[in-house]
Each structure stands twice: as structure tokens, then as C-alpha cells.
Write a protein that holds these residues in place. Structure first.
Motif, PDB file in Angstrom:
ATOM      1  N   THR A   5      42.580  52.792  35.797  1.00 34.02           N
ATOM      2  CA  THR A   5      42.801  51.780  34.767  1.00 34.02           C
ATOM      3  C   THR A   5      44.282  51.517  34.542  1.00 34.02           C
ATOM      4  OG1 THR A   5      40.740  52.444  33.673  1.00 34.02           O
ATOM      5  CG2 THR A   5      42.322  51.155  32.378  1.00 34.02           C
ATOM      6  N   LEU A   9      46.344  47.991  35.480  1.00 32.80           N
ATOM      7  CA  LEU A   9      47.080  47.184  34.501  1.00 32.80           C
ATOM      8  C   LEU A   9      48.529  46.986  34.927  1.00 32.80           C
ATOM      9  CD1 LEU A   9      45.646  48.713  31.188  1.00 32.80           C
ATOM     10  CD2 LEU A   9      45.136  46.474  32.170  1.00 32.80           C
ATOM     11  N   ILE A  89      40.479  46.091  31.826  1.00 31.23           N
ATOM     12  CA  ILE A  89      40.348  46.503  30.426  1.00 31.23           C
ATOM     13  C   ILE A  89      39.107  47.363  30.161  1.00 31.23           C
ATOM     14  CG2 ILE A  89      39.858  45.602  28.108  1.00 31.23           C
ATOM     15  CD1 ILE A  89      42.784  45.657  28.807  1.00 31.23           C
TER      16      ILE A  89
END
Length: 391
Positions: A5, A9, A89
């Protein structure tokens, strides 16, 4: 999950192709770790009757659900940066699962954390309405389990060389390496070739993902009711034969080509799910992790080759299907040589690996060589020799 994650990002802010690729490499490490960890943890937490359902309907179907959502997001979000941000997200929503998903009792026992393992089992028994015994683990059972899972449980240290040490395990290993590599070429080749199909690429991607859900459900049913050799060979032969038929479709019936490509994807995807279960049952306990890991490494070779096969489709739309169909049929026939494992106890030692199906009446002369037994016998002989010298 945190690794995947966070670096996904960070990818959003990539300002060069080199930076994007380096970050994508780290994301890939996190993604495959998540998949394997979920597969292993679920297999160890669930009972024997639920493991096949979990490995097909559980892990694989939800993987396909994520795949089926991707083209929906991509259709409405055309900026790759925003798309990457949106699909990254949801990884943050998995953070609370740290406090809800229990640790594997097997792993806790191997680490000597008996009380924690008992607490997890008692909690599971309470949720299922089962009354556990007062002492779940006896002292001698704990000692025996820890000795079994210890890295020094025998005087012989197993390595990847043991995957080819005897005739039987060498045959099983080589055929598995080839099968895993070809299945991966077909799976990713068809997935990456979706933009070359006639029609809207978003719709084609959606249909491809929906096909996988049906394939995983079928794989569960096939594994439950058919022998492993047939369960693996049949979808491969079906998928390969269907792909070879695409070259016969007239140019004015391109929709039929898409249908046949999806049917081929169905067969190869089902085989991809089945091969995990089959390989885990073929390799003996002492080298099972290394065997499945080596097969996974061989499949990465197929992942590397598949984009080039899909790229051929930009010049000739039929040739990728001919290539993938041909090698899939060949490997479907090759998989019939593997020994049957349905209803058979899992092999514990290398000497217990059965011969190939075509050699079922032949005895492997190397079966007499059991590395653990050799180590034990050598230790006994050494002790007797020392005793005779002392006398």
C-alpha cells in the motif's frame, strides 16, 4: 500489505519510468507476500475438509473479484495517477485486521508459544459451539511436534538439490516446473492480450475477470469429485484445444473469437488453481515448501515470457493463440504422467514419492536410498565402532 500500500501510493508521484519500475518492484514483493501469507495462514487455520474450498473459492475467487472491479474503475478514471491512488487506498482498510485475524497455532507451537496456541483454539471452539478438552496439548505431544518442525530434526539438511536427487522426485519436479511455466504463459498471455481482441478493451477485461470466477468455482468442483491427474489435464486440454480453434474462425465472426479466447482462459485459469493443490500433495513433507517455491519460481519464467507472446498480437492477432494453444495441449498431455494423489497419504520422505504414472510397474532403484535413514544408520555404525574400540 503495508509494504504494498505505501509504495503504491508513492508510485503516484513517480516522475520517471525508472522510478516507477523500481517502486513497482517493491509493490510486487508486497503483493506476492500477501497472497502466499493468506494462502498458508488459511490452510493452517482451517480443517482438512475446508482447505480445498478455501484455496479455490476463498483466495482465488476474491482475487478475481478484485480483477473484475479494476476495469470498472479504469473506465471512469482515465488518469493513471488517480487510478493508482484510488485502487491503493483500500489497502489501508486492512490495517484493523491485524487485531482480528488469529496467528497460526502450528507456527506458535513450533515457536514454543503453547499458551497462545491453546487460547486461539479455545476461541475457535467457542465460536463453533464445541467444548474443548481441559488439556488440548499434552506434554509429550508438544515435544514431538517441536522436534518435527525443528530445522535440525534430522542429521541431513535438505536443500533444493534434493528435488532432483532420486529418479521419482526428479521426474515429478521437472514435469511440475514445465507445467507451472506453461500455465503461467497461457494465463498472463491471455490476460495481456485482451487489448488486441475485437471490441471495447474495458468490456473484454471485465469479461476476462468474470470468466476467472466461473473457472475457480469449477476448479473446486473438479478437485472435489475427480482424480488429480484428470482434474489438471482436462482443463488444460480443453483450454488449449479451444485456443487452436480460433484460427478457423472467419473474419466476419470476430465475436466468436472472443468467446473462444474466454473459453481458453477459463480452462487455463482452472488449471492454475488446481496445480497449487496438486503440487503440494506431490512433494514430500521434508521438501514441500522448497518444491512449491521452486515451481513458483519456474512460473515466473512464464510471467517474463508472456508479454512477448501477447506483443505478437499487434502484428498477427491469431499467432498468440496458436502458440499458447499448442503448448497448453502438450503440457496437458504431459501432466497425465504425474502420479495420482487423490485419497493417498501425503509423502513424508523423499523415498515415498511415487513413480510417474507410465512407470507404475517399475521400481526406482534410488528408493532404497533414504537420506534420513542413512544419517541414522551412519550414526549408529559410528557409535558401534567407537564402542568396539573402547573394548
Amino acid at each position: 500489505m503495508a509494504l504494498q500500500t505505501v509504495f503504491s501510493l508513492i508510485q503516484v508521484f513517480s516522475n520517471s519510468w525508472e522510478m516507477f519500475c523500481v517502486l513497482y518492484f517493491v509493490v510486487g514483493l508486497g503483493q506476492i507476500s500477501n497472497y502466499v501469507a493468506a494462502f498458508v495462514l488459511g490452510s493452517e487455520l482451517l480443517g482438512k475438509s475446508s482447505r480445498i474450498a478455501y484455496s479455490t473459492l476463498g483466495v482465488c475467487v476474491f482475487y478475481a473479484l478484485g480483477y473484475i472491479i479494476l476495469p470498472l474503475f479504469a473506465y471512469f478514471i482515465r488518469s493513471w495517477r488517480m487510478l493508482l491512488f484510488v485502487i491503493s487506498i483500500p489497502g489501508l482498510f486492512y490495517v484493523p485486521l491485524w487485531w482480528f485475524i488469529p496467528e497460526s497455532p502450528r507456527w506458535l507451537l513450533s515457536q514454543g508459544r503453547v499458551e497462545e496456541a491453546e487460547a486461539i483454539i479455545r476461541a475457535a471452539a467457542k465460536k463453533n459451539g464445541v467444548t474443548p478438552p481441559e488439556n488440548i496439548f499434552k506434554g509429550e505431544e508438544i515435544i514431538a511436534f517441536m522436534q518435527l518442525t525443528s530445522k535440525v530434526k534430522s542429521q541431513h539438511s535438505y536443500t533444493y538439490i534434493d528435488l532432483i536427487r532420486t529418479t521419482n522426485i526428479r521426474n515429478v519436479s521437472i514435469i511440475n516446473f514445465i507445467v507451472w511455466m506453461i500455465i503461467t504463459i497461457g494465463y498472463f498471455g491471455l490476460s495481456l492480450n485482451t487489448p488486441n481482441m475485437i471490441g471495447d478493451p474495458y468490456v473484454n477485461c471485465f469479461i476476462s475477470a468474470a470468466t476467472e470466477i466461473a473457472a475457480y468455482i469449477s476448479a473446486w468442483a473438479i478437485l472435489k469429485y475427480t482424480p488429480r491427474r484428470i482434474a489438471l489435464s482436462f482443463p488444460l486440454l480443453l483450454g488449449g484445444a479451444v485456443l487452436l480453434l480460433i484460427q478457423l474462425v472467419p473474419s466476419n465472426l470476430q465475436i466468436l473469437s472472443t468467446v473462444l479466447a474466454m473459453a481458453g482462459k477459463f480452462g487455463i485459469t482452472a488449471a492454475f488453481s488446481i496445480v497449487y493443490v496438486f503440487a503440494a500433495e506431490l512433494f514430500p513433507t521434508v521438501v514441500r515448501n522448497m518444491g512449491v517455491g521452486a515451481c513458483s519460481m519456474a512460473s515466473r519464467i512464464g510471467s517474463v515470457l508472456s508479454p512477448y507472446i501477447a506483443f505478437i498480437g499487434t502484428y498477427n492477432k491469431i499467432l498468440p493463440y496458436i502458440l499458447m494453444g499448442s503448448i497448453t495441449v502438450v503440457v496437458g498431455l504431459l501432466s497425465l504422467l504425474l502420479p495420482e494423489t487423490q485419497g493417498q497419504p501425503l509423502p513424508e520422505k523423499i523415498s515415498q514419492v511415487p513413480p510417474l504414472h507410465c512407470c507404475c510397474n517399475r521400481r526406482d532403484p534410488t528408493l532404497e536410498i533414504d537420506l534420513e535413514d542413512v544419517s541414522i544408520r551412519n550414526g549408529k555404525n559410528s557409535g558401534q565402532h567407537n564402542s568396539s574400540q573402547g573394548c
